[in-house]
Design a protein around this motif. Structure first.
Motif, PDB file in Angstrom:
ATOM      1  N   ASN A  77       3.782   1.905  10.869  1.00  0.00           N
ATOM      2  CA  ASN A  77       3.946   3.307  10.488  1.00  0.00           C
ATOM      3  C   ASN A  77       3.155   3.540   9.206  1.00  0.00           C
ATOM      4  OD1 ASN A  77       5.074   5.658   9.101  1.00  0.00           O
ATOM      5  ND2 ASN A  77       6.632   5.654  10.704  1.00  0.00           N
ATOM      6  N   LEU A  78       2.079   4.319   9.302  1.00  0.00           N
ATOM      7  CA  LEU A  78       1.213   4.543   8.147  1.00  0.00           C
ATOM      8  C   LEU A  78       1.948   5.268   7.025  1.00  0.00           C
ATOM      9  CD1 LEU A  78      -1.573   4.250   6.905  1.00  0.00           C
ATOM     10  CD2 LEU A  78      -2.259   6.368   8.071  1.00  0.00           C
ATOM     11  N   GLY A  79       2.778   6.233   7.374  1.00  0.00           N
ATOM     12  CA  GLY A  79       3.537   6.949   6.365  1.00  0.00           C
ATOM     13  C   GLY A  79       4.480   6.035   5.602  1.00  0.00           C
ATOM     14  N   ALA A  80       5.108   5.093   6.324  1.00  0.00           N
ATOM     15  CA  ALA A  80       6.005   4.142   5.666  1.00  0.00           C
ATOM     16  C   ALA A  80       5.226   3.225   4.733  1.00  0.00           C
ATOM     17  CB  ALA A  80       6.749   3.319   6.717  1.00  0.00           C
ATOM     18  N   LEU A  81       4.019   2.840   5.133  1.00  0.00           N
ATOM     19  CA  LEU A  81       3.181   2.012   4.262  1.00  0.00           C
ATOM     20  C   LEU A  81       2.817   2.763   2.989  1.00  0.00           C
ATOM     21  CD1 LEU A  81       0.624   0.144   6.552  1.00  0.00           C
ATOM     22  CD2 LEU A  81       2.473  -0.832   5.206  1.00  0.00           C
ATOM     23  N   PHE A  82       2.388   4.019   3.151  1.00  0.00           N
ATOM     24  CA  PHE A  82       2.049   4.822   1.976  1.00  0.00           C
ATOM     25  C   PHE A  82       3.258   4.965   1.052  1.00  0.00           C
ATOM     26  CE2 PHE A  82      -1.620   7.257   4.228  1.00  0.00           C
ATOM     27  CZ  PHE A  82      -2.489   6.242   3.907  1.00  0.00           C
ATOM     28  N   THR A  83       4.416   5.179   1.628  1.00  0.00           N
ATOM     29  CA  THR A  83       5.637   5.309   0.822  1.00  0.00           C
ATOM     30  C   THR A  83       5.884   4.031   0.024  1.00  0.00           C
ATOM     31  OG1 THR A  83       6.634   6.843   2.410  1.00  0.00           O
ATOM     32  CG2 THR A  83       8.119   5.702   0.904  1.00  0.00           C
ATOM     33  N   GLN A  84       5.760   2.890   0.691  1.00  0.00           N
ATOM     34  CA  GLN A  84       5.959   1.604   0.012  1.00  0.00           C
ATOM     35  C   GLN A  84       4.976   1.435  -1.138  1.00  0.00           C
ATOM     36  OE1 GLN A  84       5.591  -1.881   2.570  1.00  0.00           O
ATOM     37  NE2 GLN A  84       4.809  -3.086   0.849  1.00  0.00           N
ATOM     38  N   PHE A  85       3.696   1.730  -0.881  1.00  0.00           N
ATOM     39  CA  PHE A  85       2.674   1.513  -1.904  1.00  0.00           C
ATOM     40  C   PHE A  85       2.855   2.459  -3.087  1.00  0.00           C
ATOM     41  CE2 PHE A  85      -0.233   0.180   1.842  1.00  0.00           C
ATOM     42  CZ  PHE A  85       0.383  -1.063   1.882  1.00  0.00           C
ATOM     43  N   ILE A  86       3.256   3.680  -2.809  1.00  0.00           N
ATOM     44  CA  ILE A  86       3.456   4.641  -3.888  1.00  0.00           C
ATOM     45  C   ILE A  86       4.658   4.253  -4.747  1.00  0.00           C
ATOM     46  CG2 ILE A  86       4.179   7.031  -4.362  1.00  0.00           C
ATOM     47  CD1 ILE A  86       2.331   7.790  -1.946  1.00  0.00           C
ATOM     48  N   GLU A  87       5.725   3.781  -4.107  1.00  0.00           N
ATOM     49  CA  GLU A  87       6.879   3.303  -4.875  1.00  0.00           C
ATOM     50  C   GLU A  87       6.489   2.110  -5.738  1.00  0.00           C
ATOM     51  OE1 GLU A  87       9.801   4.546  -5.298  1.00  0.00           O
ATOM     52  OE2 GLU A  87       9.631   6.208  -3.878  1.00  0.00           O
ATOM     53  N   GLU A  88       5.649   1.230  -5.202  1.00  0.00           N
ATOM     54  CA  GLU A  88       5.170   0.096  -5.983  1.00  0.00           C
ATOM     55  C   GLU A  88       4.326   0.564  -7.162  1.00  0.00           C
ATOM     56  OE1 GLU A  88       4.923  -3.131  -2.273  1.00  0.00           O
ATOM     57  OE2 GLU A  88       3.113  -2.140  -3.033  1.00  0.00           O
ATOM     58  N   ALA A  89       3.480   1.571  -6.928  1.00  0.00           N
ATOM     59  CA  ALA A  89       2.642   2.090  -8.004  1.00  0.00           C
ATOM     60  C   ALA A  89       3.500   2.716  -9.105  1.00  0.00           C
ATOM     61  CB  ALA A  89       1.652   3.117  -7.453  1.00  0.00           C
TER      62      ALA A  89
END
Length: 211
Positions: A143-155
């Motif tokens: 899920n691309l949206g879930a990946l983006f969410t994970q990366f943004i939370e990490e950032a």
């Protein structure tokens, strides 16, 4: 693994690979199912058994593409903005070989007015596509949206993004870059896709969208 399941997976993957080989710079609309089947040496009936509509090949491509990126990130961990940029780099690299593919995917999504739901890979597909890496493939569809969410939370955790900025809005902004930078490069008749991704990302960062 039952031989029947392996044969089915090989046929599906052969059709997918034949589609990639034929698309090149063309739009996927210009690729004929008959030509795909001839190249893959698989019947047309079998094609539509695996891909009920021709454009489902594009969704399958996105599924495999995301799965490969997720495997890479497990083998060579990246997080936050670096992980987002890793995805952009691979879009840019793939575009040099098959520039029509991403354009076709974007066009398909605008027609159906939705982001595609990724299929779940069978055990046979995983075994053929990712030998010796089967354990790195998630059971759930990527899920691309879930990946983006994970990366943004990490950032946010890394201090690259202010914590008060809504994650949902930042995910939307990242989708805008993911597809928009590619289209912009195409409109400017440029094959320097990564330059456009970096430009968009830097503008977002410098103008406070991410920072």
């Amino acid at each position: 693994m039952p031989l029947r399941e392996l044969k089915k997976a090989r046929s599906k993957i052969a059709l997918f690979q034949a589609s990639l080989d034929l698309i090149g710079k063309k739009s996927f609309k210009d690729v004929k199912v008959e030509d795909v089947c001839e190249k893959a040496e698989v019947s047309k009936v079998t094609f539509f058994k695996f891909f009920p509509q021709k454009e489902d090949v594009l969704i399958y491509f996105m599924c495999l593409w995301l799965t490969e990126r997720m495997i890479e990130l497990k083998l060579h961990p990246k997080r936050g903005i670096e992980a987002i940029r890793h995805l952009f780099q691979h879009v840019a690299a793939d575009a040099r070989e098959r520039p029509g593919l991403m354009l076709s995917l974007i066009g398909f999504m605008t027609e159906v007015n939705m982001h595609p739901h990724m299929p779940t890979l069978s055990e046979a597909e995983i075994q053929i596509l990712y030998p010796d890496k089967e354990t790195l493939v998630d059971a759930e569809a990527p899920n691309l949206g879930a990946l983006f969410t994970q990366f943004i939370e990490e950032a946010k955790e890394d201090g690259d993004i202010p914590d008060h900025l809504p994650t949902d809005d930042l995910v939307k902004a990242t989708f805008t870059i993911f597809y928009g930078a590619y289209l912009t490069a195409h409109l400017y008749n440029s094959d320097q896709f990564m330059e456009f991704y970096d430009l968009h990302l830097q503008l977002f960062l410098s103008n406070g969208v991410y920072r």
